[in-house]
Write a protein that holds these residues in place. Structure first.
Motif, PDB file in Angstrom:
ATOM      1  N   LEU A   1      36.585  29.944  50.850  1.00 44.39           N
ATOM      2  CA  LEU A   1      36.725  31.162  50.045  1.00 44.39           C
ATOM      3  C   LEU A   1      35.918  31.055  48.748  1.00 44.39           C
ATOM      4  O   LEU A   1      35.354  32.043  48.279  1.00 44.39           O
ATOM      5  N   ASN A   2      35.847  29.848  48.203  1.00 44.74           N
ATOM      6  CA  ASN A   2      35.002  29.650  47.013  1.00 44.74           C
ATOM      7  C   ASN A   2      33.579  30.119  47.285  1.00 44.74           C
ATOM      8  O   ASN A   2      32.925  30.691  46.414  1.00 44.74           O
ATOM      9  N   ALA A   3      33.125  29.859  48.508  1.00 46.94           N
ATOM     10  CA  ALA A   3      31.760  30.261  48.861  1.00 46.94           C
ATOM     11  C   ALA A   3      31.676  31.747  49.182  1.00 46.94           C
ATOM     12  O   ALA A   3      30.713  32.419  48.811  1.00 46.94           O
ATOM     13  N   MET A   4      32.684  32.269  49.864  1.00 48.92           N
ATOM     14  CA  MET A   4      32.599  33.650  50.367  1.00 48.92           C
ATOM     15  C   MET A   4      32.800  34.712  49.289  1.00 48.92           C
ATOM     16  O   MET A   4      32.168  35.770  49.309  1.00 48.92           O
ATOM     17  N   ALA A   5      33.729  34.439  48.368  1.00 50.33           N
ATOM     18  CA  ALA A   5      34.189  35.483  47.450  1.00 50.33           C
ATOM     19  C   ALA A   5      33.187  35.762  46.335  1.00 50.33           C
ATOM     20  O   ALA A   5      32.301  34.954  46.067  1.00 50.33           O
ATOM     21  N   GLY A   6      33.369  36.877  45.691  1.00 51.92           N
ATOM     22  CA  GLY A   6      32.550  37.210  44.528  1.00 51.92           C
ATOM     23  C   GLY A   6      32.203  38.681  44.491  1.00 51.92           C
ATOM     24  O   GLY A   6      32.097  39.331  45.527  1.00 51.92           O
ATOM     25  N   PHE A   7      32.051  39.169  43.273  1.00 48.51           N
ATOM     26  CA  PHE A   7      31.705  40.584  43.083  1.00 48.51           C
ATOM     27  C   PHE A   7      30.349  40.880  43.687  1.00 48.51           C
ATOM     28  O   PHE A   7      29.420  40.090  43.588  1.00 48.51           O
ATOM     29  N   ASP A   8      30.258  42.032  44.324  1.00 46.53           N
ATOM     30  CA  ASP A   8      28.998  42.443  44.938  1.00 46.53           C
ATOM     31  C   ASP A   8      28.681  43.874  44.517  1.00 46.53           C
ATOM     32  O   ASP A   8      29.389  44.807  44.874  1.00 46.53           O
ATOM     33  N   PRO A   9      27.607  44.070  43.756  1.00 43.19           N
ATOM     34  CA  PRO A   9      27.263  45.433  43.338  1.00 43.19           C
ATOM     35  C   PRO A   9      26.936  46.355  44.512  1.00 43.19           C
ATOM     36  O   PRO A   9      26.892  47.571  44.342  1.00 43.19           O
ATOM     37  N   ASN A  10      26.722  45.775  45.700  1.00 42.80           N
ATOM     38  CA  ASN A  10      26.438  46.614  46.869  1.00 42.80           C
ATOM     39  C   ASN A  10      27.687  47.162  47.534  1.00 42.80           C
ATOM     40  O   ASN A  10      27.605  47.888  48.531  1.00 42.80           O
ATOM     41  N   ASP A  11      28.850  46.751  47.053  1.00 45.06           N
ATOM     42  CA  ASP A  11      30.105  47.243  47.635  1.00 45.06           C
ATOM     43  C   ASP A  11      30.944  47.820  46.495  1.00 45.06           C
ATOM     44  O   ASP A  11      31.449  47.086  45.644  1.00 45.06           O
ATOM     45  N   ALA A  12      31.086  49.149  46.499  1.00 44.82           N
ATOM     46  CA  ALA A  12      31.782  49.822  45.397  1.00 44.82           C
ATOM     47  C   ALA A  12      33.268  49.473  45.357  1.00 44.82           C
ATOM     48  O   ALA A  12      33.936  49.716  44.358  1.00 44.82           O
ATOM     49  N   THR A  13      33.796  48.897  46.440  1.00 47.34           N
ATOM     50  CA  THR A  13      35.212  48.529  46.447  1.00 47.34           C
ATOM     51  C   THR A  13      35.401  47.040  46.140  1.00 47.34           C
ATOM     52  O   THR A  13      36.520  46.535  46.145  1.00 47.34           O
ATOM     53  N   SER A  14      34.290  46.360  45.891  1.00 47.50           N
ATOM     54  CA  SER A  14      34.351  44.947  45.541  1.00 47.50           C
ATOM     55  C   SER A  14      34.903  44.806  44.116  1.00 47.50           C
ATOM     56  O   SER A  14      34.594  45.613  43.245  1.00 47.50           O
ATOM     57  N   LEU A  15      35.744  43.813  43.912  1.00 44.94           N
ATOM     58  CA  LEU A  15      36.372  43.651  42.597  1.00 44.94           C
ATOM     59  C   LEU A  15      35.413  42.961  41.638  1.00 44.94           C
ATOM     60  O   LEU A  15      34.913  41.876  41.922  1.00 44.94           O
ATOM     61  N   ASP A  16      35.193  43.620  40.499  1.00 45.05           N
ATOM     62  CA  ASP A  16      34.262  43.090  39.507  1.00 45.05           C
ATOM     63  C   ASP A  16      35.024  42.141  38.584  1.00 45.05           C
ATOM     64  O   ASP A  16      35.650  42.557  37.616  1.00 45.05           O
ATOM     65  N   ARG A  17      35.021  40.876  38.960  1.00 40.79           N
ATOM     66  CA  ARG A  17      35.751  39.885  38.176  1.00 40.79           C
ATOM     67  C   ARG A  17      35.028  38.546  38.294  1.00 40.79           C
ATOM     68  O   ARG A  17      34.234  38.344  39.208  1.00 40.79           O
ATOM     69  N   PRO A  18      35.279  37.649  37.344  1.00 44.15           N
ATOM     70  CA  PRO A  18      34.557  36.372  37.378  1.00 44.15           C
ATOM     71  C   PRO A  18      34.917  35.560  38.620  1.00 44.15           C
ATOM     72  O   PRO A  18      35.986  35.724  39.203  1.00 44.15           O
ATOM     73  N   LYS A  19      34.015  34.681  38.994  1.00 44.84           N
ATOM     74  CA  LYS A  19      34.248  33.776  40.126  1.00 44.84           C
ATOM     75  C   LYS A  19      35.457  32.916  39.824  1.00 44.84           C
ATOM     76  O   LYS A  19      35.757  32.611  38.676  1.00 44.84           O
TER      77      LYS A  19
END
Lengths: 478, 489
Positions: B230-248
Motif C-alpha cells: 500500500l505504501n507503493a500503491m497509494a497517493g494523490f493523483d491529479p488525474n482522478d478527481a475522487t483521489s484524496l489530496d493528502r500527504p503520503k
C-alpha cells in the motif's frame, strides 16, 4: 383567421475560451488534423477519468455575475447517457439538476429603441461531442474527437421572446456580452456560438404554450431569422390545416430556407441522468467568487451610461459604441489619443462602420486604427482640413496609400487654405465671372451666395476654408 | 533459509538487499511456476516473459548502481496485476471478450506507482468479467481454480489475484474491490487482502465497474506485506478527481504497536443466522486470540447494514451500465463482423462482446436509472448509503475497529451458485457495506471450517485508519500461523 402569437426560447452553446478541454489537458485549438487533440480521456479509453478545468468554472461564474444570476456554490455534474459515435463515453457530462448559474437576465434593445428584459433559466457547464465525418469515406463514417470535451456553457432562456426580431436581438446581445467578458471568442463559423431555438405558436390570448419544435445548431443571425420565419409560418399553416404540431428537433437548411424534422438520436429520449460519480460536486469558494468579482470588466450597460455622461454622447450613440467591447475600446483609444469625443463617435458610426461593413471586416481588422482616426479628427478640429477633405484622407489611409494622416495631407496637398490673401484672390477671380449670381444676390436671393461660395470651393479644389470664404464673399458684396 | 517460493514481500526485499537472489532469478522462477501451473489454475490471462525479464534486468541494473533506496523500496520484487489495470503495451482484457485484443495505450497510476517503487510486473491476472462476480466463473478466459482445492472457486472478482499469491506464482498481487472483490477471495485462498479508504489509491487507468465503490488494493500473505504494497500503491493523483489530496503516509509505521486496550466492535448483525457454523467457530476462536492480545470486544449494532445488498445492487449496476457504454465497438474492443447499420453494429458488438452476468447488470442498471425509476431506486440507495455510514459513525464512538467474518460461507464448489444470482450476491453480504460507505476494510486468515476451507476475519476500519488495521492484523499474525499455511501444489 386566428391571430397567432409566437413564443421563442433560446439555448445557446457558447464555447469557452480555455486553452485546454473541460475534463482533459488536450488543446481546444480549432482546425487541427482529426484526432490529434484527443487524449485518452477524450477518446474514452478504459480507465480514463475526467478532471475539472477550473478555467471553465471561472468563465461560467463570470457570466453568472454579469447577468445578475445566482451562482450555485455547489453544483453537480451528471451523466447524460446515449449512444452515438461522436460521443465516445456513451454519455455526455453535463449539469442537470443543479447548474452552476441559475436565473438572471439580459436587457435587449430593439431597432425602434424599445427595450425588453429577457429572463434566463440557467447556464450550465458541459462538454462538447466530437464530429462524425462522412465525406472522406465510402460506405463508412469517420469520427473526429478533437472537439470532444471542449468546454461549453449552455445558456438557456425562459420562453419569453415573442418574435424573431426579439430572438435575434437577444442572440446578438448575448454574443456581445460573452465576448465582452472574454469567455467565448464568438466565432460563429467555427461553431463557438451556436443557438438552438425553441419555437411554438399559439392563438393570441391563449395561456398555454403550443407544442414546440427545436431548431438545432443555428450558427448565423441571418439563418436564425430565416429559420424562425419559416418555422413560424410552417407551424401556423399546419395548425390552420387542422394538423397537430409534434414535438420535434428540426434542422434548418440554408439552401432551401426550410426547416425539417431530423431523426432523434435515440428513439426513446430517456437519458438516464445521474450524478457523475467520477466528479465530486463543483464548489465555488468564497475566495474564487471574490477574485472573479474583482476582475469583472465594465459591462455594456454601465459603459453606455458612462459614455453618455463622460463624453456627452447621445444615448443612441453611446449604446451603439458600447454594444461590443472592440468598438468601445476603439472609441476610447481614439478619444484618449486626444481627439474630440463627439467627432470620433460620428466618424466611427459613420465612415468607419460603413467601410467595415462594405469589406465585411471587424473593427479589430480596420486598416485605420484608433490612433490614426484620432489624428484625422484632430486635423479637422484644428482647421487643417475640412470634413470633406478628411474623407479623402480617410480613404487614402484605408487603402494603405500612406501611413499617417499628415503624410497624406502633405503628399496630396490637401491642406486647407486659410490664408486670407490667397482666398481673396480666388474669390476675386470667381466674382469676375459671376455677374448673374451677384445680381441675384443683390436682389435678395440668399441662395446665390451659396452658389458663389461653391464655385470658390471648386476653384480651390475643396481646400478653401468654407467659413472664411463665406465671410470674404459677403464682405465683398456688401 | 534465504528465499523460497512462499517468501513474503518483506523477506524477498531482504533477500534482494542481501544479494541472495536477483530480480531476474525471481522473475524467472515465478514465470516458470506460473507457466507450469497455468493449465491447472488458469490464474493468468497474459504472461509476457520478455517484458517481465526486461523489467527485472532493469531492476538488477539499478540495484547494481545503488538504486535500491527510499524511492524504490521494492526494487526487483515481482508483482502481478489484476487484468483490470491498464499497463502501456500490455493486453488488458478485464476478463472479457469485449477487450480480448485490447492493448493498453497508457499505464494506470497504481501500476506506475508500483513500478516507481521498483516492482517488476509478472503478468495480468484472470478475473470475473468486468469485475462482476464472486467466484471467477464469469471470466471469458475460463474459471480460476482455488489452489487449495481445484474443485472450488477462488472467490471473485479478483480470483486470479488471490489464486496466484496463494499458489506461490507471485509474492504479491493487486486487486480491486467494489463489493468485496479483494476480501472474499483473500478469505477463500487464505490470504491477507486490503481495500483501502475510497480515494487512497487512484482509479486512473483501472477499468471502471462502479466508480463510487471501486478501490484498488493489495493481496499478500501478511499484513506486513500489505502495508509495504500500500505504501507503493497509494497517493494523490491529479488525474482522478475522487483521489484524496493528502500527504503520503507510511502504512507500516504502527505495525509493532501492542493491541492492549484496542476496542473491537462486534456488530450483532454479523454474527447471526446465515453464517456457516464452521466460520462462526473460527471467528470466535480468533476473537479469543485478540482478547489474549489485550483487545476488548464490545457489541455494536449496524441496523441498516441489512440494506447493503439491495442498495449495492442498485448503485453498482447503475454506474456500471453507464461506465460500460464506452464499449461500443466504435474505437476499440470487439466489433461484430457483420452489421446492417450503426444501431445494429452497437447491438451485435455488445451482445457478442459481453457475457451473461455483465449483460444482467447492464440491464438492471439501465432499468434503475430510467425515467420514473431513478427516484425510487438510485436516490433511495444513496440515502441508504448515508444511513449505513451513520451506523458506522455511531459504532466508532465505542470501538476502534469493527470485526466479523469476511463471508458467510467458505469457498464453494464450481457451479453451486452460478445459476442463482441472488445466492451469489448474498456471498458479499458482509463486505459490501464498506464499499457503500468508502471505509477501509481487510480480510486476514483466521482458521478453517470442518471441511478444511479457509476462514477470513474482516476488519472494517474508520476512514483512513489503514495503518491501525494493518497493525491489528499484523499483531494477530505474530501470534498465529494460519497465514503461513500454503497449499501443496
Amino acid at each position: 383567421m386566428a391571430q397567432w402569437e409566437v413564443v421563442i426560447g433560446l439555448e445557446t452553446h457558447t464555447q469557452l475560451t480555455t486553452v485546454s478541454k473541460i475534463f482533459s489537458g488536450s488543446s481546444t485549438e480549432f482546425g487541427a488534423a482529426p484526432n490529434t487533440q484527443a487524449s485518452v480521456v477524450d477518446l474514452a479509453m478504459p480507465g480514463a477519468l475526467p478532471v475539472m478545468n477550473r478555467g471553465a468554472v471561472e468563465r461560467a461564474v463570470k457570466f453568472g455575475l454579469a447577468i445578475g444570476a445566482k451562482i450555485n456554490r455547489r453544483s453537480i455534474f451528471a451523466r447524460k447517457n446515449y449512444f452515438y459515435p461522436d460521443l465516445p463515453k456513451g454519455y455526455q457530462i453535463s449539469q442537470f439538476e443543479t447548474p452552476i448559474v441559475q436565473g438572471g437576465g439580459l436587457t435587449i434593445t430593439l431597432d425602434d429603441g424599445a427595450t425588453k428584459f429577457i429572463e434566463l433559466t440557467r447556464a450550465h457547464l458541459e462538454e462538447d461531442a466530437g464530429k462524425s465525418v462522412h465525406e472522406q469515406f465510402d460506405a463508412e463514417s469517420g469520427v473526429d474527437l478533437n472537439r470532444a470535451g471542449t468546454p461549453l456553457l449552455e445558456i438557456v432562456t425562459e420562453p419569453v421572446m415573442r418574435s424573431a426580431k426579439e430572438a435575434i436581438a437577444y442572440a446578438k446581445t448575448l454574443h456581445n456580452l460573452v465576448r465582452y467578458l472574454d469567455i467565448c471568442d464568438g466565432n460563429m463559423q467555427e461553431g463557438s456560438f451556436r443557438c438552438d431555438v425553441n419555437v411554438s405558436v399559439r392563438p393570441m390570448g391563449q395561456k398555454e404554450f403550443g407544442t414546440r419544435r427545436e431548431i438545432k445548431n443555428l450558427n448565423s443571425f441571418k439563418f436564425m431569422q430565416q429559420a424562425i420565419d419559416y418555422e413560424v409560418q410552417w407551424q401556423i399553416a399546419e395548425i390552420e390545416d387542422g394538423r397537430k404540431i409534434q414535438q420535434a428537433t428540426v434542422l434548418f437548411n440554408p439552401d432551401t430556407g426550410e426547416t425539417k424534422a431530423m431523426r432523434s438520436k435515440e428513439d426513446a429520449m430517456d437519458y438516464r441522468y445521474f450524478p457523475d460519480p467520477d466528479l465530486p460536486p463543483l464548489v465555488v469558494s468564497d475566495e474564487m467568487l471574490a477574485r472573479i468579482k474583482a476582475s469583472m470588466p465594465e459591462l455594456p450597460e454601465a459603459k453606455c451610461a458612462r459614455f453618455s455622461s463622460q463624453y456627452g454622447l447621445s444615448h443612441y450613440d453611446a449604446l451603439l459604441l458600447s454594444q461590443d467591447g472592440s468598438t468601445a475600446s476603439y472609441f476610447e483609444t481614439a478619444v484618449n489619443a486626444g481627439a474630440d469625443a463627439k467627432l470620433v463617435a460620428n466618424w466611427i458610426l459613420g465612415e468607419v462602420s460603413a467601410s467595415l461593413n462594405r469589406e465585411d471586416k471587424t473593427i479589430e481588422q480596420s486598416p485605420v486604427n484608433a490612433v490614426r482616426l484620432s489624428n484625422l479628427v484632430a486635423r479637422i478640429s484644428d482647421g487643417t482640413i475640412s470634413h470633406k477633405i478628411a474623407k479623402t484622407v480617410f480613404e487614402a489611409l484605408w487603402s494603405g496609400e500612406a501611413a499617417s494622416v499628415d503624410a497624406v495631407i502633405e503628399a496630396k496637398g490637401l491642406k486647407q487654405i486659410s490664408d486670407s490673401g490667397t482666398l481673396e484672390k480666388i474669390v476675386d477671380e470667381v466674382l469676375a465671372k459671376s455677374a448673374a449670381q451677384i445680381a441675384d444676390y443683390k436682389a435678395g436671393k440668399e441662395k446665390a451666395l451659396m452658389s458663389i461660395v461653391g464655385m470658390v470651393m471648386k476653384a480651390s479644389q475643396g481646400k478653401a476654408n468654407p467659413a472664411q470664404v463665406n465671410d470674404i464673399v459677403r464682405r465683398k458684396l456688401a | 533459509m534465504s528465499w523460497n517460493t512462499f517468501s513474503t514481500v518483506a523477506e524477498t526485499v531482504k533477500a534482494l538487499n542481501d544479494k541472495k537472489v536477483s530480480a531476474v532469478e525471481l522473475a524467472t522462477h515465478y514465470l516458470d511456476r506460473a507457466a507450469a501451473l497455468q493449465p491447472v489454475l488458469n490464474a493468468y490471462v497474459t504472461l509476457d516473459r520478455e517484458k517481465t525479464l526486461a523489467d527485472a534486468k532493469t531492476a538488477d541494473d539499478k540495484r547494481a548502481v545503488g538504486g535500491a533506496d527510499v524511492a524504490a523500496p521494492l526494487l526487483g520484487v515481482p508483482v502481478a496485476h489484476k487484468d483490470i489495470y491498464l499497463i502501456d503495451g500490455w493486453r488488458t482484457t478485464c476478463g472479457s471478450k469485449m477487450l480480448e485484443n485490447f492493448i493498453a495505450p497508457y499505464t494506470s497510476t497504481v501500476v506506475q506507482n508500483m513500478s516507481a517503487a521498483g516492482m517488476v510486473t509478472l503478468g495480468k491476472l484472470n478475473m470475473d468479467e468486468f469485475a462482476m462476480g464472486s467466484s471467477n466463473e464469469t471470466s471469458y478466459f475460463g474459471t480460476v481454480k482455488n489452489p487449495w482445492d481445484i474443485s472450488r472457486v477462488p472467490g471473485g472478482s479478483s480470483g486470479g489475484s488471490a489464486a496466484s499469491v496463494a499458489a506461490g506464482l507471485t509474492p504479491a498481487s493487486t486487486g480491486t474491490d467494489t463489493g468485496g472483490s479483494i476480501r472474499q477471495p483473500a478469505m477463500f485462498c487464505n490470504l491477507t487482502g486490503l481495500k483501502p479508504t475510497y480515494g487512497v489509491c487512484s482509479r486512473f487507468g483501472i477499468i471502471a465497474f462502479a466508480s463510487s465503490l471501486d478501490q484498488a488494493g493489495p493481496f499478500a500473505q501478511t499484513a506486513e506485506d500489505c502495508a509495504l504494497l500500500l505504501n507503493a500503491m497509494a497517493g494523490f493523483d491529479p488525474n482522478d478527481a475522487t483521489s484524496l489530496d493528502r500527504p503520503k503516509e507510511n502504512y507500516s509505521r504502527d505495525l509493532a504497536k501492542p493491541l492492549a486496550g484496542l476496542r473491537v466492535g462486534l456488530p450483532k448483525e454479523f454474527f447471526g443466522e446465515g453464517v456457516a457454523s464452521g466460520i462462526a467457530k473460527a471467528v470466535d476462536e480468533a476473537l479469543a486470540v485478540y482478547r489474549k492480545l489485550g483487545a476488548v470486544t464490545v457489541e455494536v449494532s449496524l441496523p441498516n447494514v441489512k440494506y447493503s445488498v439491495p442498495a449495492y445492487y442498485v448503485v453498482a449496476p447503475a454506474e456500471a451500465s453507464s461506465n460500460l457504454s464506452r464499449f461500443d465497438g466504435v474505437r476499440y474492443g470487439h466489433r461484430a463482423a457483420e452489421y446492417s447499420d450503426l444501431m445494429d453494429m452497437y447491438k451485435r458488438s455488445r451482445a457478442e462482446g459481453f457475457g451473461a452476468e455483465v449483460k444482467r447488470r447492464i440491464l438492471i442498471g439501465t432499468y434503475v436509472l430510467s425515467l420514473g425509476y431513478y427516484d425510487a431506486y438510485y436516490l433511495q440507495a444513496g440515502k441508504l448509503r448515508r444511513l449505513i455510514a451513520e451506523d458506522f459513525k455511531r459504532a466508532y464512538e465505542v470501538c476502534d475497529v469493527v470485526m466479523g467474518p469476511t463471508a458467510p460461507e467458505t469457498a464453494f464448489q464450481f457451479g453451486s451458485k452460478s445459476d442463482d444470482p441472488v445466492k451469489m450476491y448474498l456471498n458479499d453480504i458482509f463486505t459490501i457495506c464498506a464499499n457503500l460507505t468508502g471505509q477501509p476494510a481487510m480480510s486476514h486468515p483466521c482458521g478453517v471450517d470442518e471441511s478444511g476451507q479457509h476462514v477470513g476475519m474482516q476488519i472494517i476500519g474508520n476512514y483512513l485508519d489503514e495503518a491501525r488495521m494493518l497493525n491489528v492484523a499484523h499483531q494477530f499474525q505474530l501470534a498465529t500461523d494460519w497465514h503461513k499455511c500454503h497449499p501443496s501444489i
